[in-house]
Design a protein around this motif. Structure first.
Motif, PDB file in Angstrom:
ATOM      1  N   ALA A   1       1.339  -3.820  -9.779  1.00 48.41           N
ATOM      2  CA  ALA A   1       2.917  -2.831  -9.705  1.00 48.41           C
ATOM      3  C   ALA A   1       2.021  -1.747  -8.520  1.00 48.41           C
ATOM      4  N   SER A   2       0.863  -1.837  -9.010  1.00 49.90           N
ATOM      5  CA  SER A   2      -0.134  -0.942  -8.117  1.00 49.90           C
ATOM      6  C   SER A   2      -0.400  -1.403  -6.851  1.00 49.90           C
ATOM      7  N   GLU A   3      -0.200  -3.108  -6.573  1.00 48.42           N
ATOM      8  CA  GLU A   3      -0.259  -3.358  -5.599  1.00 48.42           C
ATOM      9  C   GLU A   3       0.997  -3.350  -4.240  1.00 48.42           C
ATOM     10  N   ALA A   4       1.504  -3.666  -4.932  1.00 45.98           N
ATOM     11  CA  ALA A   4       3.505  -3.547  -4.545  1.00 45.98           C
ATOM     12  C   ALA A   4       3.998  -2.126  -4.309  1.00 45.98           C
ATOM     13  N   VAL A   5       3.011  -0.860  -4.973  1.00 44.95           N
ATOM     14  CA  VAL A   5       3.420   0.446  -4.733  1.00 44.95           C
ATOM     15  C   VAL A   5       2.901   0.591  -3.122  1.00 44.95           C
ATOM     16  N   LEU A   6       1.225  -0.178  -2.998  1.00 42.91           N
ATOM     17  CA  LEU A   6       0.437  -0.085  -1.899  1.00 42.91           C
ATOM     18  C   LEU A   6       1.141  -0.653  -0.548  1.00 42.91           C
ATOM     19  N   THR A   7       1.429  -1.504  -1.272  1.00 41.86           N
ATOM     20  CA  THR A   7       2.366  -2.278   0.413  1.00 41.86           C
ATOM     21  C   THR A   7       3.698  -1.851   0.729  1.00 41.86           C
ATOM     22  N   ARG A   8       4.059  -0.923  -0.160  1.00 41.52           N
ATOM     23  CA  ARG A   8       5.619  -0.163   0.446  1.00 41.52           C
ATOM     24  C   ARG A   8       4.996   0.527   1.048  1.00 41.52           C
ATOM     25  N   ALA A   9       3.708   1.520   0.530  1.00 40.18           N
ATOM     26  CA  ALA A   9       3.754   2.506   0.871  1.00 40.18           C
ATOM     27  C   ALA A   9       2.969   2.719   2.489  1.00 40.18           C
ATOM     28  N   LEU A  10       2.368   1.394   2.573  1.00 37.51           N
ATOM     29  CA  LEU A  10       1.757   0.922   3.833  1.00 37.51           C
ATOM     30  C   LEU A  10       3.032   0.705   4.574  1.00 37.51           C
TER      31      LEU A  10
ATOM     32  N   VAL B   1       6.120   1.898   4.914  1.00 36.62           N
ATOM     33  CA  VAL B   1       6.101   3.320   5.128  1.00 36.62           C
ATOM     34  C   VAL B   1       5.929   3.936   6.071  1.00 36.62           C
ATOM     35  N   GLU B   2       4.584   4.020   6.353  1.00 38.82           N
ATOM     36  CA  GLU B   2       3.605   4.751   7.144  1.00 38.82           C
ATOM     37  C   GLU B   2       3.792   3.758   8.365  1.00 38.82           C
ATOM     38  N   ALA B   3       3.410   2.709   8.285  1.00 36.44           N
ATOM     39  CA  ALA B   3       3.658   1.605   9.690  1.00 36.44           C
ATOM     40  C   ALA B   3       5.236   2.411  10.633  1.00 36.44           C
ATOM     41  N   ALA B   4       6.172   1.732   9.447  1.00 37.67           N
ATOM     42  CA  ALA B   4       7.511   2.140  10.086  1.00 37.67           C
ATOM     43  C   ALA B   4       7.393   3.673  10.617  1.00 37.67           C
ATOM     44  N   THR B   5       7.363   4.807   9.822  1.00 39.00           N
ATOM     45  CA  THR B   5       7.397   5.705  10.655  1.00 39.00           C
ATOM     46  C   THR B   5       6.246   5.757  11.728  1.00 39.00           C
ATOM     47  N   ARG B   6       5.639   6.041  11.813  1.00 41.37           N
ATOM     48  CA  ARG B   6       4.501   5.678  13.041  1.00 41.37           C
ATOM     49  C   ARG B   6       5.362   5.485  14.263  1.00 41.37           C
ATOM     50  N   GLU B   7       5.956   4.448  14.115  1.00 49.32           N
ATOM     51  CA  GLU B   7       6.627   3.474  15.149  1.00 49.32           C
ATOM     52  C   GLU B   7       7.954   4.317  15.294  1.00 49.32           C
ATOM     53  N   ARG B   8       8.410   4.901  14.109  1.00 51.11           N
ATOM     54  CA  ARG B   8       9.572   6.141  14.999  1.00 51.11           C
ATOM     55  C   ARG B   8       9.348   6.820  15.462  1.00 51.11           C
TER      56      ARG B   8
END
Length: 373
Positions: free
Chosen positions: A164-173, A175-182
């Motif tokens: 569960a923690s790894e899934a949350v971390l992957t999702r956060a990364l 989102v962060e990558a998408a935010t930086r690209e935007r």
């Protein structure tokens, strides 16, 4: 799977070591058994299965439910056979089963595959086999069953939390990558819109060129609003070192009668992306000088090539601004400094510092480290 792999590796080592322990223990006391040859046959089959399934216990993808079911069948068979090949006196005296602690590896495999619930199921099956096939209800059996149940459920629960923690971390990364690209795309739109508006304000340029620039900004804005920003194309074959650009060539284009550019006599080389982003940040700082410092203000651009970093300073002799002005502008939605300048340097792992005071002009210091570029 980085969190789980060490646990699966430990389970694999445990099964091999537990097999060696079971063989050594049986070799020490096999003459006391009622049917010692049957015990050796079982341990031989258990050895073949353990070695054959070693690769399967390297991770949850390879370790299928079929493999775990076969593993559980070997554990139950060994426990039930122990009550047949051993003497009744030894069985009632608390003698260990043929697989001994090897059966715990089966429970741990169920825990790694499906969490605490499958582990509890496997521990229950092993426990019932102990009670019905070897010794009945006894303090030793109850003690071993409780330990097996607690260990299997605990490991299964830990693995569930890790997943569960790894899934949350992957999702956060993601989102962060998408935010930086935007943010990167919004900076490009910001700079492009300013370019179009500047041409319109000065009433310069070919109308066709203005239309082309406006069309590019419209397409970029639609891409940003669609929420599917496209990554910039990367040139070169995979594994090739990134191309380098001379930062001086990208910065000296700003030189005119009001802006002086000072740069080293030798090329200031940076990876293409870093050079382009740093030059764009310099351009945003120069645009701010032209828009806010006044028509009579002068500016100086200084490029410094250091061993560990490249620093570009943009300083003007305009009216400056009061402390807190940038924060007010950002709250009002004017994100030129925070996105076009600071955002670009942040993405490069660098820093952007602004120094300003009323009547003393503005200085922007942009610093990009060479390490990791």
């Amino acid at each position: 799977m980085s969190v789980e792999l060490p646990l699966w590796r430990a389970i694999g080592y445990f099964r091999v070591l537990a097999l060696a322990y079971a063989i050594l223990r049986y070799a020490y006391s096999y003459l006391d058994f009622l049917h010692p040859v049957s015990g050796w046959i079982f341990l031989g089959a258990l050895t073949l299965w353990t070695l054959a399934s070693t690769r399967a216990f390297a991770g949850p993808q390879r370790c299928t439910w079929y493999v775990l079911g076969t593993d559980l069948a070997f554990a139950v068979t060994g426990i039930v056979m122990s009550g047949v090949v051993d003497t009744p006196a030894r069985v009632h005296g608390g003698a260990p089963t043929l697989p001994t602690i090897w059966a715990a590896g089966t429970v741990l495999g169920f825990a790694g595959k499906g969490g605490w619930k499958p582990a509890a199921f496997a521990a229950t099956v092993v426990g019932v086999a102990n009670i019905l096939g070897h010794g009945g209800v006894s303090p030793d059996n109850i003690h071993n069953i409780v330990l097996l149940m607690v260990a299997g459920c605990a490991i299964g629960y830990v693995i569930e939390l890790a997943r569960a923690s790894e899934a949350v971390l992957t999702r956060a990364l993601q989102v962060e990558a998408a935010t930086r690209e935007r943010e990167r795309l919004s900076r490009d739109i910001h700079d492009g819109v300013l370019q179009v508006l500047a041409l319109v304000q000065r009433r310069e340029g070919d109308p066709g060129e203005l239309g082309r620039l406006a069309g590019e900004q419209e397409r970029a804005l639609r891409t940003l609003m669609s929420g599917v920003p496209a990554l910039p194309a990367q040139g070169g074959a995979p594994g090739d070192p990134p191309a380098e650009h001379d930062l001086r060539q990208l910065v000296t284009v700003h030189a005119d009668d009001r802006i002086t550019v000072s740069a080293p006599g030798t090329p200031v080389l940076l990876p293409a992306r870093a050079a382009a982003e740093l030059a764009a940040a310099v351009g945003a700082a120069v645009d701010n000088v032209r828009r806010h410092a006044g028509e009579s203000a002068r500016a100086w651009i200084l490029v410094e090539d250091e061993p560990d970093a490249v620093t570009v300073s943009v300083r003007d002799d305009g009216p400056g601004f009061a402390p807190g002005r940038l924060g007010e502008a950002e709250q009002a939605g004017r994100l030129g400094v925070s996105q076009s300048i600071r955002g670009r340097l942040r993405d490069l792992g660098g820093t952007a510092e602004l120094y300003a005071a009323p009547g003393e002009g503005v200085e922007v210091e942009l610093r990009v480290p060479r390490k990791g570029q």
